[in-house]
Write a protein that holds these residues in place. Sequence first.
Motif, PDB file in Angstrom:
ATOM      1  N   PRO A   1       0.868  -1.337   0.056  1.00  0.00           N
ATOM      2  CA  PRO A   1       0.464  -0.103   0.006  1.00  0.00           C
ATOM      3  C   PRO A   1       0.484   1.035  -0.127  1.00  0.00           C
ATOM      4  CG  PRO A   1      -0.131  -1.129   2.036  1.00  0.00           C
ATOM      5  CD  PRO A   1       0.913  -1.268   1.498  1.00  0.00           C
ATOM      6  N   PHE A   2       1.106   1.712  -1.415  1.00  0.00           N
ATOM      7  CA  PHE A   2       2.357   2.660  -1.320  1.00  0.00           C
ATOM      8  C   PHE A   2       1.990   3.405  -0.652  1.00  0.00           C
ATOM      9  CE2 PHE A   2       3.879  -0.019  -4.829  1.00  0.00           C
ATOM     10  CZ  PHE A   2       5.427  -0.008  -4.057  1.00  0.00           C
ATOM     11  N   THR A   3       0.385   4.201  -0.538  1.00  0.00           N
ATOM     12  CA  THR A   3      -0.087   5.413  -0.040  1.00  0.00           C
ATOM     13  C   THR A   3      -0.012   5.799   1.272  1.00  0.00           C
ATOM     14  OG1 THR A   3      -0.678   5.740  -2.238  1.00  0.00           O
ATOM     15  CG2 THR A   3      -1.598   7.545  -0.390  1.00  0.00           C
ATOM     16  N   ALA A   4      -0.183   4.436   1.782  1.00  0.00           N
ATOM     17  CA  ALA A   4      -0.345   4.357   3.348  1.00  0.00           C
ATOM     18  C   ALA A   4       0.839   3.745   3.619  1.00  0.00           C
ATOM     19  CB  ALA A   4      -1.363   3.460   3.926  1.00  0.00           C
ATOM     20  N   LEU A   5       1.867   3.482   3.253  1.00  0.00           N
ATOM     21  CA  LEU A   5       3.235   3.732   3.448  1.00  0.00           C
ATOM     22  C   LEU A   5       4.011   4.991   3.539  1.00  0.00           C
ATOM     23  CD1 LEU A   5       4.523   0.127   1.338  1.00  0.00           C
ATOM     24  CD2 LEU A   5       3.987   0.748   4.725  1.00  0.00           C
ATOM     25  N   ALA A   6       3.788   5.536   2.713  1.00  0.00           N
ATOM     26  CA  ALA A   6       4.193   7.441   2.604  1.00  0.00           C
ATOM     27  C   ALA A   6       3.582   8.558   4.009  1.00  0.00           C
ATOM     28  CB  ALA A   6       3.761   7.764   0.780  1.00  0.00           C
ATOM     29  N   GLN A   7       1.998   7.914   4.165  1.00  0.00           N
ATOM     30  CA  GLN A   7       1.441   8.434   5.240  1.00  0.00           C
ATOM     31  C   GLN A   7       2.513   8.002   6.329  1.00  0.00           C
ATOM     32  OE1 GLN A   7      -2.209   6.983   4.335  1.00  0.00           O
ATOM     33  NE2 GLN A   7      -2.761   9.586   3.417  1.00  0.00           N
ATOM     34  N   ARG A   8       2.561   7.499   6.693  1.00  0.00           N
ATOM     35  CA  ARG A   8       3.496   6.253   7.450  1.00  0.00           C
ATOM     36  C   ARG A   8       4.612   6.603   8.114  1.00  0.00           C
ATOM     37  NH1 ARG A   8       2.048   3.620  12.152  1.00  0.00           N
ATOM     38  NH2 ARG A   8       0.290   3.182  11.089  1.00  0.00           N
ATOM     39  N   ALA A   9       5.150   6.449   6.920  1.00  0.00           N
ATOM     40  CA  ALA A   9       6.815   7.185   7.027  1.00  0.00           C
ATOM     41  C   ALA A   9       6.947   8.881   7.524  1.00  0.00           C
ATOM     42  CB  ALA A   9       7.463   7.435   5.511  1.00  0.00           C
ATOM     43  N   ALA A  10       5.783   9.315   6.454  1.00  0.00           N
ATOM     44  CA  ALA A  10       5.319  11.330   7.010  1.00  0.00           C
ATOM     45  C   ALA A  10       5.213  11.347   8.373  1.00  0.00           C
ATOM     46  CB  ALA A  10       4.370  11.689   5.635  1.00  0.00           C
TER      47      ALA A  10
END
Length: 325
Positions: free
Chosen positions: A286-295
């Motif tokens: 889930p790239f979008t969710a992963l980017a949000q978690r990284a942020a």
Amino acid sequence: MKLTPESLRGHLAERLLPVYLISGDEPLLAGEAADAVRTAARSAGFSEREVYFIERAGDWDEVRAAAAARSLFGARRVLEIRLASARPGTAGNATLVALTEAHDPDTLFLLLAPRLDRDAQGADWVRAVEAHGAWVPVWPVDPERLVAWLRSRCRKLALEASDEALELIASRTEGNLLAAHQELSQLALLAGGARLTPDIVLGSVADSARFDVSRLGEAVLAGETARALRVLGGLRAEGTEPTLVLWALTRALREVWSARGGGAAPPWQRRGAALGKALRRASSLPFTALAQRAARTDRVIKGRVPGEAWDELMLLTLALAAPAV
């Protein structure tokens, strides 16, 4: 006259004014500006330097006495006045105005002050400096300009660096220009003329560590959850900066995203093999969710939202290394 730190050197090469005010809370840039003034003054024959620290109203008596006295050897001198506050008070304001307007050809005044807010900028002494000398306000480098600033520093050091290496240094130093400058100077020696890469940067941080952050990236790419958690625990135990760990994880995420779109694989064999494994489960990531978690992890590390940095890093590690569904 109002100058910027960038225009100051060109100005000093052409002329030298009787008074300079350097203000700001960025110690590296303010210090370099002050050094430039001192160097130009020495070249112009100002061979003596006296420094006065102003912390209370009574300190101005000593400054006034020093300004009125002549050098014992008849030498030209720099009177450096360091202000603890951007508001020198009634006595300080009057003293600075008088000194600035005195036009003593044998004395150059160098005033160093913290950042001046809008009210302080309108004070009589600041206006007097602008009328008879130069004010050099020093501002912090915005985060979005930090990589460009680092690149300009690399040019001064004759150091070639990749964008990724500069982004890593920017992330590690978090806007601390003095720390960034010191790290670049050390890396210039370490690189030995070679192009600066993220691996060289990481090697300078923990070249003797058992757990390397690059190994964490390889583990999550390969989907080896147990190994990734073991490396993460080792990094935490060795006191590795959470910022570095987050960088390694987001780098892995970017590599999968890029490779999925046809981007080049890493040139080194082991990481390339790990990326190949990541691509086989890319459709379930889930790239979008992963980017949000990284942020979110980044905000926790920087103290902008509540949370425990290492807990967030563990959750991000688990999500990145998750097996295909």
